[in-house]
Design a protein around this motif. Structure first.
Motif, PDB file in Angstrom:
ATOM      1  N   THR A  88      -1.102  -9.095   3.186  1.00 46.63           N
ATOM      2  CA  THR A  88      -0.854  -7.624   3.339  1.00 46.63           C
ATOM      3  C   THR A  88      -1.603  -7.020   4.464  1.00 46.63           C
ATOM      4  O   THR A  88      -0.770  -6.304   5.085  1.00 46.63           O
ATOM      5  CB  THR A  88      -1.515  -7.049   2.072  1.00 46.63           C
ATOM      6  OG1 THR A  88      -0.904  -7.438   0.823  1.00 46.63           O
ATOM      7  CG2 THR A  88      -1.708  -5.538   1.899  1.00 46.63           C
ATOM      8  N   ARG A  89      -2.681  -7.520   4.824  1.00 48.53           N
ATOM      9  CA  ARG A  89      -3.539  -6.749   5.962  1.00 48.53           C
ATOM     10  C   ARG A  89      -2.579  -7.252   7.353  1.00 48.53           C
ATOM     11  O   ARG A  89      -2.572  -6.533   8.165  1.00 48.53           O
ATOM     12  CB  ARG A  89      -4.852  -7.302   6.148  1.00 48.53           C
ATOM     13  CG  ARG A  89      -5.778  -7.012   4.986  1.00 48.53           C
ATOM     14  CD  ARG A  89      -7.097  -7.256   5.043  1.00 48.53           C
ATOM     15  NE  ARG A  89      -7.935  -6.783   6.211  1.00 48.53           N
ATOM     16  CZ  ARG A  89      -8.410  -5.645   6.486  1.00 48.53           C
ATOM     17  NH1 ARG A  89      -8.455  -4.947   5.091  1.00 48.53           N
ATOM     18  NH2 ARG A  89      -8.868  -5.275   7.390  1.00 48.53           N
ATOM     19  N   VAL A 146       7.220  -8.064   1.395  1.00 53.34           N
ATOM     20  CA  VAL A 146       6.965  -6.937   0.846  1.00 53.34           C
ATOM     21  C   VAL A 146       7.839  -5.808   1.621  1.00 53.34           C
ATOM     22  O   VAL A 146       7.404  -5.624   2.789  1.00 53.34           O
ATOM     23  CB  VAL A 146       5.677  -6.340   0.424  1.00 53.34           C
ATOM     24  CG1 VAL A 146       4.972  -7.561  -0.500  1.00 53.34           C
ATOM     25  CG2 VAL A 146       4.732  -6.474   1.640  1.00 53.34           C
ATOM     26  N   PRO A 147       8.484  -4.799   1.056  1.00 53.25           N
ATOM     27  CA  PRO A 147       8.396  -4.665  -0.366  1.00 53.25           C
ATOM     28  C   PRO A 147       9.439  -5.860  -0.788  1.00 53.25           C
ATOM     29  O   PRO A 147      10.466  -6.246  -0.130  1.00 53.25           O
ATOM     30  CB  PRO A 147       9.112  -3.487  -0.610  1.00 53.25           C
ATOM     31  CG  PRO A 147      10.026  -3.254   0.610  1.00 53.25           C
ATOM     32  CD  PRO A 147       9.219  -3.963   1.744  1.00 53.25           C
ATOM     33  N   SER A 183       0.941  -0.902   0.031  1.00 55.23           N
ATOM     34  CA  SER A 183       0.034   0.039   0.050  1.00 55.23           C
ATOM     35  C   SER A 183       1.026   1.204  -0.026  1.00 55.23           C
ATOM     36  O   SER A 183       1.990   1.281   0.770  1.00 55.23           O
ATOM     37  CB  SER A 183      -0.907  -0.002   1.138  1.00 55.23           C
ATOM     38  OG  SER A 183      -1.591   1.365   1.211  1.00 55.23           O
ATOM     39  N   ARG A 184       0.555   2.062  -0.712  1.00 52.59           N
ATOM     40  CA  ARG A 184       1.166   3.518  -0.684  1.00 52.59           C
ATOM     41  C   ARG A 184       0.814   4.344   0.480  1.00 52.59           C
ATOM     42  O   ARG A 184       1.558   5.203   0.962  1.00 52.59           O
ATOM     43  CB  ARG A 184       1.067   4.368  -1.874  1.00 52.59           C
ATOM     44  CG  ARG A 184       1.621   3.597  -3.186  1.00 52.59           C
ATOM     45  CD  ARG A 184       1.694   4.502  -4.438  1.00 52.59           C
ATOM     46  NE  ARG A 184       2.259   4.027  -5.660  1.00 52.59           N
ATOM     47  CZ  ARG A 184       1.536   3.266  -6.549  1.00 52.59           C
ATOM     48  NH1 ARG A 184       0.576   2.681  -6.345  1.00 52.59           N
ATOM     49  NH2 ARG A 184       2.222   2.586  -7.593  1.00 52.59           N
ATOM     50  N   GLU A 238       4.054  -3.288  -8.593  1.00 53.36           N
ATOM     51  CA  GLU A 238       3.130  -4.256  -8.411  1.00 53.36           C
ATOM     52  C   GLU A 238       2.514  -3.915  -7.134  1.00 53.36           C
ATOM     53  O   GLU A 238       3.046  -4.215  -6.159  1.00 53.36           O
ATOM     54  CB  GLU A 238       3.453  -5.755  -8.649  1.00 53.36           C
ATOM     55  CG  GLU A 238       2.346  -6.674  -8.658  1.00 53.36           C
ATOM     56  CD  GLU A 238       2.667  -8.199  -8.677  1.00 53.36           C
ATOM     57  OE1 GLU A 238       2.310  -9.007  -8.167  1.00 53.36           O
ATOM     58  OE2 GLU A 238       3.856  -8.234  -9.589  1.00 53.36           O
ATOM     59  N   LEU A 239       1.126  -3.786  -7.088  1.00 51.58           N
ATOM     60  CA  LEU A 239       0.461  -3.289  -5.893  1.00 51.58           C
ATOM     61  C   LEU A 239      -0.365  -4.542  -5.540  1.00 51.58           C
ATOM     62  O   LEU A 239      -1.445  -4.891  -6.228  1.00 51.58           O
ATOM     63  CB  LEU A 239      -0.304  -2.350  -5.866  1.00 51.58           C
ATOM     64  CG  LEU A 239      -1.169  -1.629  -4.712  1.00 51.58           C
ATOM     65  CD1 LEU A 239      -0.068  -1.231  -3.901  1.00 51.58           C
ATOM     66  CD2 LEU A 239      -2.127  -0.620  -5.101  1.00 51.58           C
ATOM     67  N   LEU A 240      -0.138  -5.070  -4.396  1.00 53.71           N
ATOM     68  CA  LEU A 240      -0.884  -6.131  -3.858  1.00 53.71           C
ATOM     69  C   LEU A 240      -2.417  -5.554  -3.320  1.00 53.71           C
ATOM     70  O   LEU A 240      -2.285  -4.531  -2.876  1.00 53.71           O
ATOM     71  CB  LEU A 240      -0.193  -6.897  -2.617  1.00 53.71           C
ATOM     72  CG  LEU A 240       1.145  -7.643  -2.964  1.00 53.71           C
ATOM     73  CD1 LEU A 240       1.773  -8.050  -1.792  1.00 53.71           C
ATOM     74  CD2 LEU A 240       0.987  -8.852  -4.079  1.00 53.71           C
TER      75      LEU A 240
END
Length: 218
Positions: free
Chosen positions: A43-44, A56-57, A10-11, A34-36
């Motif tokens: 990710t969460r 990530v990253p 996430s940005r 590439e955005l998950l």
């Protein structure tokens, strides 16, 4: 086709994704991102500090995969030494690596109490005592590095990997309206005015996903 791909989560919320992206841009990589998706469980877990490790990253470059922002920093320094990710003097390189490692492995209270959220601003935010110690230590690092280098970045006239590692902290200081000593406040403003950070923040504004737990009212 880009020479490298950086996978991020996430940005708006991911400080580690920001660090990895800054490092890649500072090194001059031709980069695809590439955005998950925000619905991805790993990710969460990363963004909510529920996972002790995460992938990530992740940088994919010429068939080589490197994950973790600090590992990416060292890899980029190896392949692009001319980018100046580390200072020239051996003593300052050692100091730079040390403050980067301190950011990488420490300041847990600050991370938990002041999660990165570029789209939020909390005026008069009350900071609990555990995070105050982390803030004081970070301000001491800023003071020490800037007094030695003369600024405006931590190790002199151009940003190094240390500035990439501490840039997300500077955004937290703004988000949560943290009162800072003069030197730390001046450095925070330098980072907030950094063109690369502003490019990232503009892209964060366009992200549709929100994580309710990180957007709650404080």
């Amino acid at each position: 086709m880009a020479e490298a791909t950086l996978t991020i989560s996430s940005r708006n919320y991911s400080s580690w994704s920001l660090r990895g992206w800054l490092l890649c841009r500072m090194a001059g990589l031709d980069l695809a991102v590439e955005l998950l998706p925000g619905t991805d469980a790993s990710t969460r877990a990363e963004l909510l500090h529920l996972s002790p490790s995460f992938l990530v990253p992740r940088l994919d470059h010429g068939g080589i995969a490197v994950w973790d922002a600090l590992a990416i920093a060292e890899y980029l320094n190896e392949i692009r030494p001319e980018a100046g990710l580390l200072p020239e003097a051996p003593s300052e390189r050692a100091r730079c690596r040390s403050v980067c490692a301190e950011m990488h492995g420490g300041f847990i209270n600050l991370r938990s109490a002041l999660p990165m959220n570029l789209r939020s601003l909390h005026r008069g935010f009350k900071i609990f005592n555990g995070a105050k110690g982390d803030i004081e230590r970070i301000c001491a690092i800023f003071e020490d590095c800037l007094s030695r280098s003369g600024g405006p970045f931590l190790f002199g006239a151009r940003p190094t990997m240390a500035d990439a590692m501490y840039a997300p902290v500077c955004t937290r200081f703004r988000t949560y309206d943290v009162a800072l000593p003069f030197t730390a406040a001046t450095y925070r403003d330098t980072i907030l005015g950094w063109d690369l950070l502003n490019e990232w923040a503009a892209l964060a504004e366009e992200e549709p996903d929100e994580i309710e737990e990180l957007d709650m009212e404080f």
